[in-house]
Design a protein around this motif. Structure first.
Motif, PDB file in Angstrom:
ATOM      1  N   THR A 111      11.181 -12.359  66.125  1.00  0.00           N
ATOM      2  CA  THR A 111      11.848 -13.456  65.432  1.00  0.00           C
ATOM      3  C   THR A 111      13.042 -13.895  66.271  1.00  0.00           C
ATOM      4  N   LYS A 112      13.521 -15.099  66.029  1.00  0.00           N
ATOM      5  CA  LYS A 112      14.676 -15.604  66.782  1.00  0.00           C
ATOM      6  C   LYS A 112      15.900 -14.732  66.508  1.00  0.00           C
ATOM      7  N   PRO A 113      16.664 -14.422  67.543  1.00  0.00           N
ATOM      8  CA  PRO A 113      17.848 -13.583  67.344  1.00  0.00           C
ATOM      9  C   PRO A 113      19.020 -14.392  66.800  1.00  0.00           C
ATOM     10  N   ARG A 114      19.952 -13.671  66.199  1.00  0.00           N
ATOM     11  CA  ARG A 114      21.224 -14.277  65.811  1.00  0.00           C
ATOM     12  C   ARG A 114      22.105 -14.272  67.051  1.00  0.00           C
ATOM     13  N   VAL A 115      22.750 -15.372  67.325  1.00  0.00           N
ATOM     14  CA  VAL A 115      23.604 -15.482  68.507  1.00  0.00           C
ATOM     15  C   VAL A 115      25.058 -15.402  68.059  1.00  0.00           C
ATOM     16  N   GLU A 116      25.778 -14.456  68.638  1.00  0.00           N
ATOM     17  CA  GLU A 116      27.201 -14.314  68.341  1.00  0.00           C
ATOM     18  C   GLU A 116      28.003 -14.650  69.581  1.00  0.00           C
ATOM     19  N   LYS A 117      28.997 -15.476  69.389  1.00  0.00           N
ATOM     20  CA  LYS A 117      29.840 -15.866  70.512  1.00  0.00           C
ATOM     21  C   LYS A 117      30.921 -14.806  70.702  1.00  0.00           C
ATOM     22  N   TYR A 131      23.113 -11.442  71.664  1.00  0.00           N
ATOM     23  CA  TYR A 131      21.921 -11.700  70.871  1.00  0.00           C
ATOM     24  C   TYR A 131      21.690 -10.503  69.969  1.00  0.00           C
ATOM     25  N   ARG A 132      21.562 -10.736  68.675  1.00  0.00           N
ATOM     26  CA  ARG A 132      21.340  -9.676  67.695  1.00  0.00           C
ATOM     27  C   ARG A 132      19.922  -9.826  67.135  1.00  0.00           C
ATOM     28  N   PHE A 133      19.105  -8.800  67.364  1.00  0.00           N
ATOM     29  CA  PHE A 133      17.730  -8.796  66.880  1.00  0.00           C
ATOM     30  C   PHE A 133      17.621  -7.940  65.627  1.00  0.00           C
ATOM     31  N   ASP A 134      16.632  -8.226  64.818  1.00  0.00           N
ATOM     32  CA  ASP A 134      16.373  -7.470  63.606  1.00  0.00           C
ATOM     33  C   ASP A 134      15.813  -6.094  63.986  1.00  0.00           C
TER      34      ASP A 134
END
Length: 92
Positions: free
Chosen positions: A10-16, A24-27
């Motif tokens: 799934t698309k990762p959450r991007v944290e600046k 990049y944060r993956f499940d």
């Protein structure tokens, strides 16, 4: 990111982090599922004691599917498909 491009993740959450860096944060559940279901060429050789040419020939003959074809040069095969292929191969 290649697994995301292949549609396996799934698309990762991007944290600046700062002006130039991103994280990049993956499940975690998705990561564990991929780790359980798929194997690289090196892992297949080590776990099942097969040769590299056996796996590559099976992919070439379309008996196995490389899920990273067209994205990168790495070989990524479903574990259950490989086990089925080995069972069929022993029966013949």
């Amino acid at each position: 990111m290649k697994l995301v491009e292949a549609g396996l993740f799934t698309k990762p959450r991007v944290e600046k982090l700062n002006n130039k860096a991103f994280a990049y944060r993956f499940d975690k559940e998705n990561l564990l599922q991929i780790k359980e279901s798929f194997r690289t060429l090196e892992q297949l050789i080590q776990e099942y004691g097969v040769t590299e040419s056996l796996v590559r020939n099976a992919i070439y003959r379309r008996k196995l599917k490389n899920y990273l074809t067209g994205i990168c040069r790495k070989t990524f095969v479903k574990k259950c498909e490989f086990e089925e292929y080995m069972k069929r191969r022993k029966c013949q």
